[in-house]
Design an enzyme around this catalytic site. Sequence first.
Site, short mmCIF file in Angstrom:
data_model
loop_
_atom_site.label_atom_id
_atom_site.label_comp_id
_atom_site.label_asym_id
_atom_site.label_seq_id
_atom_site.Cartn_x
_atom_site.Cartn_y
_atom_site.Cartn_z
N ALA A 246 0.81 -1.28 0.23
CA ALA A 246 -0.26 -0.02 0.39
C ALA A 246 1.16 1.57 -0.27
CB ALA A 246 -1.06 -0.34 1.73
N ASN B 225 1.43 -2.91 8.46
CA ASN B 225 2.76 -3.33 8.12
C ASN B 225 3.76 -2.45 6.68
OD1 ASN B 225 2.57 -6.06 8.77
ND2 ASN B 225 0.24 -6.06 7.37
N HIS C 198 -0.80 7.56 3.51
CA HIS C 198 -0.24 7.81 4.03
C HIS C 198 0.67 8.66 3.96
CE1 HIS C 198 -2.06 3.90 5.41
NE2 HIS C 198 -1.65 3.04 3.85
#
EC number: 1.4.1.21
Length: 268
Positions: free
Chosen positions: A122, A190, A220
Amino acid sequence: MVPLRIGVAGLGAIGRIVTRALADGMPGLELACIAVRDPGKARTWLEQQSIPCPIVKLEAMPSHADLVVECAPASVLEDICRPMLSARKRVMVLSAGALLPRPELLELAKRKGGQIIIPTGALIGLDAVTAAAQGTVHSVRMVTRKPPRGLAGAPFLVDNGISVDGLGEPLRVFAGSAREAAAGFPANVNVVAALALAGIGPDRTTIEIWADPGVERNCHTIEVDADSAKFSMSIENIPSENPRTGRITALSVLAALAKLTAPLRVGT
């Protein structure tokens, strides 16, 4: 060319996408086996999808597969990795956070000649971080914002009595190292473990985690300061049917698998 045999451990949101894609056909790859906690449920799904594939136990996967894609809860990472690495084979790990407290798995891969592969998942820009780490990296900082439902139930929140229910404004629920974050949010970040392993390690990589009712995507932002470059990156991932995981994660696995046998590889 003999196809590379691929096993899939886990048939959750990501495992099903990967299994379906392999069954539909990926050049140079073949779906070899499945390992799951509930074989009956998995068999029903495979039959509904008209996918012929043996369901095996984790310890039997090295006999069927050259590489196993781990799409399972972090708690069973070791049970997936040990048999494959001991047989000098490869494991594609999505639960990167579970690797941080298990350095013995990296040592096992080194000793036996196996390999652990962590796909980009991701995040964005792991190639740049990996390249910068060949020189000197001064700092790596990450800020993650998720809808509250994507963080609900995380051990860190439970242990510290932090509720994310009914939030009216963003709440910073964690600030610390990647190692601490991976321990406190094993199903949620993760991404920061992968970032740490690509760069300056889990103790020098820092992260803030926010429960933000104003976002619908997993957001993010990464800031890297190195002697070769200073750069920042942001990504907003649409959650999959599992709110803790972005849709792009499964696509990242497929891209990483395709690279294994592709005539052209782009990226570090």
